[in-house]
Design an enzyme around this catalytic site. Structure first.
Site, PDB file in Angstrom:
ATOM      1  N   ARG A 295      -4.468 -21.175   1.278  1.00 53.60           N
ATOM      2  CA  ARG A 295      -5.311 -20.256   2.031  1.00 53.60           C
ATOM      3  C   ARG A 295      -6.740 -20.319   1.519  1.00 53.60           C
ATOM      4  O   ARG A 295      -6.981 -20.421   0.322  1.00 53.60           O
ATOM      5  CB  ARG A 295      -4.759 -18.834   1.882  1.00 53.60           C
ATOM      6  CG  ARG A 295      -5.590 -17.752   2.532  1.00 53.60           C
ATOM      7  CD  ARG A 295      -4.837 -16.455   2.639  1.00 53.60           C
ATOM      8  NE  ARG A 295      -4.621 -15.778   1.372  1.00 53.60           N
ATOM      9  CZ  ARG A 295      -3.896 -14.673   1.237  1.00 53.60           C
ATOM     10  NH1 ARG A 295      -3.285 -14.151   2.281  1.00 53.60           N
ATOM     11  NH2 ARG A 295      -3.757 -14.101   0.055  1.00 53.60           N
TER      12      ARG A 295
ATOM     13  N   LYS B 133      -0.154 -20.164  -2.108  1.00 50.77           N
ATOM     14  CA  LYS B 133       0.838 -19.095  -1.961  1.00 50.77           C
ATOM     15  C   LYS B 133       2.222 -19.728  -1.965  1.00 50.77           C
ATOM     16  O   LYS B 133       2.482 -20.661  -1.217  1.00 50.77           O
ATOM     17  CB  LYS B 133       0.638 -18.336  -0.644  1.00 50.77           C
ATOM     18  CG  LYS B 133      -0.605 -17.476  -0.592  1.00 50.77           C
ATOM     19  CD  LYS B 133      -0.704 -16.716   0.719  1.00 50.77           C
ATOM     20  CE  LYS B 133       0.376 -15.668   0.866  1.00 50.77           C
ATOM     21  NZ  LYS B 133       0.226 -14.899   2.132  1.00 50.77           N
TER      22      LYS B 133
ATOM     23  N   GLY C 213      -0.445  -7.235  -7.791  1.00 52.60           N
ATOM     24  CA  GLY C 213      -0.994  -8.512  -8.230  1.00 52.60           C
ATOM     25  C   GLY C 213      -0.361  -9.683  -7.508  1.00 52.60           C
ATOM     26  O   GLY C 213       0.590  -9.550  -6.737  1.00 52.60           O
TER      27      GLY C 213
ATOM     28  N   GLY D  40       8.602 -15.899  -6.797  1.00 54.56           N
ATOM     29  CA  GLY D  40       7.308 -16.557  -6.744  1.00 54.56           C
ATOM     30  C   GLY D  40       7.183 -17.613  -5.677  1.00 54.56           C
ATOM     31  O   GLY D  40       6.172 -18.320  -5.614  1.00 54.56           O
TER      32      GLY D  40
ATOM     33  N   ASP E 287      -3.506  -2.886  -0.626  1.00 56.69           N
ATOM     34  CA  ASP E 287      -3.565  -4.200  -1.263  1.00 56.69           C
ATOM     35  C   ASP E 287      -3.662  -5.313  -0.229  1.00 56.69           C
ATOM     36  O   ASP E 287      -3.806  -6.484  -0.606  1.00 56.69           O
ATOM     37  CB  ASP E 287      -2.357  -4.422  -2.172  1.00 56.69           C
ATOM     38  CG  ASP E 287      -1.036  -4.211  -1.464  1.00 56.69           C
ATOM     39  OD1 ASP E 287      -0.755  -3.057  -1.099  1.00 56.69           O
ATOM     40  OD2 ASP E 287      -0.284  -5.184  -1.266  1.00 56.69           O
ATOM     41  N   ASN E 288      -3.600  -4.978   1.062  1.00 55.64           N
ATOM     42  CA  ASN E 288      -3.741  -5.972   2.127  1.00 55.64           C
ATOM     43  C   ASN E 288      -5.032  -5.780   2.912  1.00 55.64           C
ATOM     44  O   ASN E 288      -5.145  -6.274   4.035  1.00 55.64           O
ATOM     45  CB  ASN E 288      -2.546  -5.895   3.088  1.00 55.64           C
ATOM     46  CG  ASN E 288      -1.254  -6.329   2.438  1.00 55.64           C
ATOM     47  OD1 ASN E 288      -1.263  -7.082   1.467  1.00 55.64           O
ATOM     48  ND2 ASN E 288      -0.141  -5.859   2.956  1.00 55.64           N
TER      49      ASN E 288
ATOM     50  N   ARG F 120      -9.442  -6.938  -2.982  1.00 56.05           N
ATOM     51  CA  ARG F 120      -8.852  -5.976  -2.055  1.00 56.05           C
ATOM     52  C   ARG F 120      -9.255  -4.563  -2.452  1.00 56.05           C
ATOM     53  O   ARG F 120      -9.716  -4.341  -3.573  1.00 56.05           O
ATOM     54  CB  ARG F 120      -7.322  -6.113  -2.100  1.00 56.05           C
ATOM     55  CG  ARG F 120      -6.840  -7.558  -1.903  1.00 56.05           C
ATOM     56  CD  ARG F 120      -5.529  -7.799  -2.651  1.00 56.05           C
ATOM     57  NE  ARG F 120      -5.145  -9.205  -2.628  1.00 56.05           N
ATOM     58  CZ  ARG F 120      -4.381  -9.759  -1.685  1.00 56.05           C
ATOM     59  NH1 ARG F 120      -3.892  -9.017  -0.715  1.00 56.05           N
ATOM     60  NH2 ARG F 120      -4.088 -11.047  -1.724  1.00 56.05           N
TER      61      ARG F 120
END
Length: 478
Positions: free
Chosen positions: A170, A107, A84, A120, A246-247, A177
């Site tokens: 972004r 991000k 996540g 984070g 996940d990418n 994903r």
């Protein structure tokens, strides 16, 4: 500034977590993509101070509803059932002037329920790397997430040492994903899985909704998009560095520019990522890894494809196996363009591979060799180290219908002169991180925006390092 929409937030609550960014001490805008903002229909763009407040997370813009997205993933082949957005928040979606729906995500905006002990935050160096490389990929014509803004926070982040903190904004076609599908499948949450699949079909592949087997058609569309994407990566010598599930974005965009890099001298075994110790994601391994990832997507979709597991496997297996032929077709199209071929012959794959073999044996630079071939097609001296192969190539050109002038122009448009050379990227990042000097970053950003042009200004950005560092490594931005 933006008219936000929230279609992803309509998915079940277990797909995301609603929270606001964590404020930072002293935000300062260091880069803002005004051209992209205008493309997205931004109105009334505020001054730099307000932009810094918005894109640091200190001010949540009107209409935004920040959420962290849940997903799982195979990391270096090992499944992690919950990953996540541990340091990212989706502000919302914007429908741009062309009618495309695009995510806007921060991000480095603070901890989320998915942080797994992380802080984070993001460091300035990885933020600027993603800004430079993602915009370079856009200029190269490769599907990619985009860079909208970079803001320093006035706070340190602690990795091996204290580093200046930053937040990156972004823009993406979406942030769904392969690992997002795996998240629901691992929990046997078939209602959530179906809702996600329907969302992706509506957003990215609406033609699949009309198919007799829509979820099978969805898989086929993603396989096709990834085959085309990875072929184009190889065409510019790009190495993603961390092709975990996940990418991999199901939209077919390049996402998550962590330990990415571009090759200088051609070597199919090239690895730059500091965490890829066994070369799983080496340059030449990217096509089979993409297929492996797509097999994981197929596994996640099985409950939607057929209620009988064996029947579902039988239906998706040829789709996954079809990746190799699809990739080969796209790779050949890329290589034909790079070699100046407008027609197709069966021996073209052998011709292209022969060039690569000679480049590897002679240690030739990938980008400069192809660019030199573009000039050689118009009568300029050919690159050294290609004796024998050049005769085959020229004979092949003689069977092609293009005029020399048409061929040179097409080859210049298929073979970039300027790429994000690793040493140039590192110089720009070091100046920003160590001296707060963003001049090198800005100059490199401008050069990368016109990768196919060569003039007096770009000349210094063309060459590889004088003394390449065989130990050069790139690092994740976490």
């Amino acid at each position: 500034m933006f008219d936000f929409h929230h279609s992803y937030a309509q998915l079940p609550e277990r797909a995301h977590a609603r929270l606001d960014p964590v404020p930072v001490a002293a935000p300062r805008l260091v880069a803002f993509n005004r051209e992209l903002a205008a493309e997205m229909g931004a109105e009334g763009i505020p001054d730099d101070a307000m932009l810094a407040a918005v894109f640091s997370g200190n001010t949540v813009p009107a209409g935004a509803r920040p959420i962290a997205l849940a997903y799982a993933g195979h990391q270096f082949g090992h499944f992690v059932p919950q990953l996540g957005d541990g340091r990212a928040l989706l502000l919302g979606e914007v429908v741009d002037a062309s009618g495309r729906r695009r995510d806007v995500q921060l991000k480095g905006s603070g901890r989320t329920p998915f942080s797994r002990g992380g802080d984070g935050r993001a460091a300035l160096g990885p933020v600027l790397r993603e800004y430079l490389v993602s915009e370079a990929m856009q200029a190269l014509g490769i599907p990619t997430t985009r860079a909208l803004a970079a803001v320093t926070t006035g706070e340190p982040v602690f990795r091996d040492t204290a580093l200046p903190g930053a937040v990156f904004t972004r823009v993406a076609a979406s942030h769904v994903r392969v690992g997002t599908f795996q998240y629901f499948a691992a929990r046997e949450d078939f209602a959530g899985l179906r809702a996600l699949a329907d969302h992706v079909i509506a957003r990215h592949y609406p033609q699949a909704a009309q198919a007799q087997a829509p979820y099978e058609a969805l898989l086929e569309a993603v396989v096709e998009a990834q085959a085309a994407l990875v072929a184009r990566w190889l065409g510019v010598g790009f190495i993603h560095g961390v092709m975990n599930t996940d990418n991999m974005a199901v939209s077919g965009e390049t996402i998550d520019y962590g330990p990415c890099a571009f090759m200088d001298a051609y070597d199919p075994g090239t690895v730059f990522s500091s965490i890829d110790r066994n070369g799983r994601y080496a340059y030449a391994n990217q096509p089979p890894i993409a297929q492996w990832n797509l097999a994981r997507l197929a596994e996640a979709l099985l409950p939607l494809v057929d209620e009988t597991p064996a029947a579902a496997v039988e239906r998706v297996t040829p789709v996954v196996h079809g990746f190799a032929a699809r990739f080969e077709r796209h790779w050949l199209a890329v290589m034909r363009a790079k070699l100046g071929l407008a027609s197709a012959e069966e021996s073209d794959a052998e011709l292209a591979q022969g060039l690569l073999d000679r480049m590897q044996a002679a240690g030739l630079d990938y980008t400069l060799t192809f660019r030199a071939l573009a000039e050689a097609a118009g009568g300029a001296p050919a690159p050294a180290g290609l004796d024998g192969w050049l005769h085959e190539w020229r004979a092949r050109l003689g069977r092609d219908a293009q005029s020399p002038e048409e061929r040179v122009a097409a080859m210049r448009g298929a073979n970039p002169a300027v790429i994000p050379r690793n040493h140039r990227v590192e110089e720009a990042l070091a100046a920003a991180v160590e001296r707060e000097d963003f001049g090198p970053f800005e100059r490199l950003r401008v050069m990368l925006a016109q990768p196919f042009d060569v003039d007096a200004d770009t000349a210094a950005f063309l060459a590889p390092p004088v003394q390449p560092d065989p130990r050069y490594r790139t690092f994740c931005g976490t």
